[in-house]
Design an enzyme around this catalytic site. Structure first.
Site, PDB file in Angstrom:
ATOM      1  N   ASP A 183       0.828  -1.207   0.000  1.00 25.58           N
ATOM      2  CA  ASP A 183       0.000   0.000   0.000  1.00 25.58           C
ATOM      3  C   ASP A 183       0.858   1.251   0.000  1.00 25.58           C
ATOM      4  O   ASP A 183       2.015   1.226   0.362  1.00 25.58           O
ATOM      5  CB  ASP A 183      -0.795   0.045   1.309  1.00 25.58           C
ATOM      6  CG  ASP A 183      -2.168  -0.532   1.141  1.00 25.58           C
ATOM      7  OD1 ASP A 183      -2.536  -0.840  -0.003  1.00 25.58           O
ATOM      8  OD2 ASP A 183      -2.866  -0.658   2.161  1.00 25.58           O
ATOM      9  N   LYS A 189      -0.082   2.431  -7.443  1.00 20.48           N
ATOM     10  CA  LYS A 189       0.206   2.836  -8.833  1.00 20.48           C
ATOM     11  C   LYS A 189      -0.697   2.118  -9.827  1.00 20.48           C
ATOM     12  O   LYS A 189      -0.542   2.289 -11.035  1.00 20.48           O
ATOM     13  CB  LYS A 189       1.670   2.529  -9.172  1.00 20.48           C
ATOM     14  CG  LYS A 189       2.672   3.250  -8.296  1.00 20.48           C
ATOM     15  CD  LYS A 189       3.394   4.348  -9.069  1.00 20.48           C
ATOM     16  CE  LYS A 189       4.118   5.326  -8.155  1.00 20.48           C
ATOM     17  NZ  LYS A 189       5.285   4.719  -7.527  1.00 20.48           N
ATOM     18  N   MET A 213      -8.882   9.221   8.518  1.00 20.13           N
ATOM     19  CA  MET A 213      -9.309   9.732   7.207  1.00 20.13           C
ATOM     20  C   MET A 213     -10.297  10.885   7.377  1.00 20.13           C
ATOM     21  O   MET A 213     -11.267  10.998   6.629  1.00 20.13           O
ATOM     22  CB  MET A 213      -9.958   8.608   6.379  1.00 20.13           C
ATOM     23  CG  MET A 213      -8.997   7.458   6.085  1.00 20.13           C
ATOM     24  SD  MET A 213      -9.715   6.172   5.060  1.00 20.13           S
ATOM     25  CE  MET A 213     -10.656   5.266   6.272  1.00 20.13           C
TER      26      MET A 213
END
Ligand code: SAH
Length: 413
Positions: free
Chosen positions: A202, A224, A339
């Site tokens: 990750d 990616k 988050m």
């Protein structure tokens, strides 16, 4: 005259092992015996608190007095963990009479058995006897341990830690890499990483862990993979399954703990549905470690008896929200939001609107446990604006509650 000892592995499960002594030496010897499943009987007038804890947990039995020869009746092995030579000699004599092997911490020359320095590598146990010099044994053991950690176990071999069902094929391990400091991966996670043929990592995985990988390991950088979030997850699942089916040992390395907002469950299901053997290795989660690195305990006696970890990636007023922010506002303990930077203003408003006081201490920890760590201290009423003016960015955790100021004085900025 000394002759070479004969090395053995003993199956101690359910078999009586007597440990004479209840002090520091016994405290160090007992865990390995318990790990081997031995039926441990301690004979000692007193116990250390650690031994007493084993006793209280029902893991061993205790005869609270000095040693008597009959204590060895029915024993397969005895460990002498006292330093009184006369008393130790009594144990040795009783052991010899009963044909019980006797380990002597006080005098190895008087012993009939020796405990080696040990390192374990999955199913492999390496035991080193130093010919009378325990330091030499430990030095050799440490050198072997380093070799084992640096090298993969031979692939396709049971020594690679694969279960019988998967010896022929590959396997997937979902490994928690920890919050950022590369030393905060678990020993098991690290071992699997060093054994892997393929590593799917990750974005939040500590780069230093990947630096140390062998050159021939295939590294897939999941961040990616060029699709949207949904396709990307499908693609990751596909890579895990394909590589394992081709026989590879695959490590899916995930930031923090794999099951804390990490989609570990989905990856586990994908592997299981494809018939690929899959295991989960928990990790140190940023929700606890990032506050800790900033000097904030998520609980503290008399201050907070609960901590709640919540994702802030969906705005409170969104129809997709699964979080009862009104109920969270009514709690008085610690709230840790992951988050949550993008929606922080809306989250703070929701908590304030439902009654959490504006002066509730708040902290934001960016890149916790790494060299780039930044910590902002504020209050619930001011934190959203403070994050903007301090230009804090993800990854960051927001901590709300009295614990924020418990160990360090309040210095709202
Ligand atoms: N599974 C991870 C969390 C994944 S969600 C874990 O258990 O830690 C990603 C969020 O985790 C980030 O947006 C941030 O809120 C938090 N996070 C991860 N690493 C962090 C770190 N080093 N410092 C602060 N927050 C971190």
């Amino acid at each position: 005259m000394s002759v070479n000892p004969y090395p053995l592995g003993l199956r101690l499960a359910g078999r009586r092992v007597v440990v004479v002594g209840g002090g520091a030496v016994a405290t160090r010897r007992v865990p390995a015996l318990l790990d081997a499943g031995a039926d441990v009987l301690l004979v000692a007038p007193e116990l250390t608190p650690a031994l007493r804890a084993h006793l209280d947990a029902g893991r061993l039995r205790w005869t609270p007095r000095r040693f008597e020869p009959d204590d060895l009746d029915g024993a397969w092995l005895v460990q002498v963990a006292i330093d009184d030579p006369a008393a130790a000699a009594t144990v040795s004599a009783a052991a010899a009479e009963r044909r019980v092997f006797c380990v002597r911490a006080d005098d190895r020359n008087a012993a009939t058995a020796w405990t080696p320095a040990v390192t374990r590598h999955g199913p492999v146990t390496v035991a080193v006897l130093g010919g009378g010099d325990p330091r030499r044994a430990m030095t050799v053991r440490d050198a072997i341990r380093e070799l084992l950690e640096a090298r993969p176990a031979p692939s396709g071999d049971a020594t690679a830690g694969r279960g019988p069902a998967s010896v022929a094929g590959g396997r997937v391990a979902l490994v928690g890499a920890g919050p950022g400091d590369p030393e905060l991966i678990t020993l098991k996670g690290w071992r699997l990483l060093t054994e892997a043929d393929v590593v799917v990592a990750d974005r939040l995985v500590p780069g230093l862990l990947l630096d140390e990988m062998r050159a021939d390991v295939e590294l897939v950088d999941a961040s990616k993979i060029p699709y949207g979030p949904a396709r990307t997850q499908e693609e990751i699942n596909r890579i895990l399954v394909d590589r394992a089916r081709a026989g590879a040992s695959v490590v899916r390395l995930k930031g923090g703990d794999p099951y804390v907002f990490g989609r570990g469950g989905e990856e586990l299901l994908a592997c299981a549905e494809a018939g690929v053997p899959v295991t989960v290795v928990p990790g140190v989660t940023s929700s606890v470690a990032a506050p800790a690195a900033a000097g904030i305990p998520v609980t503290h006696r008399g201050v907070a008896h609960e901590f709640t970890v919540v994702s802030g990636h969906v705005a409170p007023d969104s129809p997709d929200s699964l979080v009862r922010w009104d109920a969270l506002a009514a709690l008085r303990g610690t709230l840790v939001i992951l988050m949550g930077l993008k929606n922080l203003a809306a989250i703070a408003d929701a908590l304030l609107a439902h009654g959490r006081p504006a002066d509730t201490p708040a902290a934001v920890v960016q890149e916790g446990t790494t060299t780039g760590q930044r910590v902002l201290r504020s209050t619930l009423g001011a934190v959203a604006a403070d994050v903007v003016s301090a230009d804090l960015r993800p990854p960051a955790v927001v901590v709300l509650g009295e614990v924020v100021t418990t160990l360090s004085p309040a210095t709202p900025t």
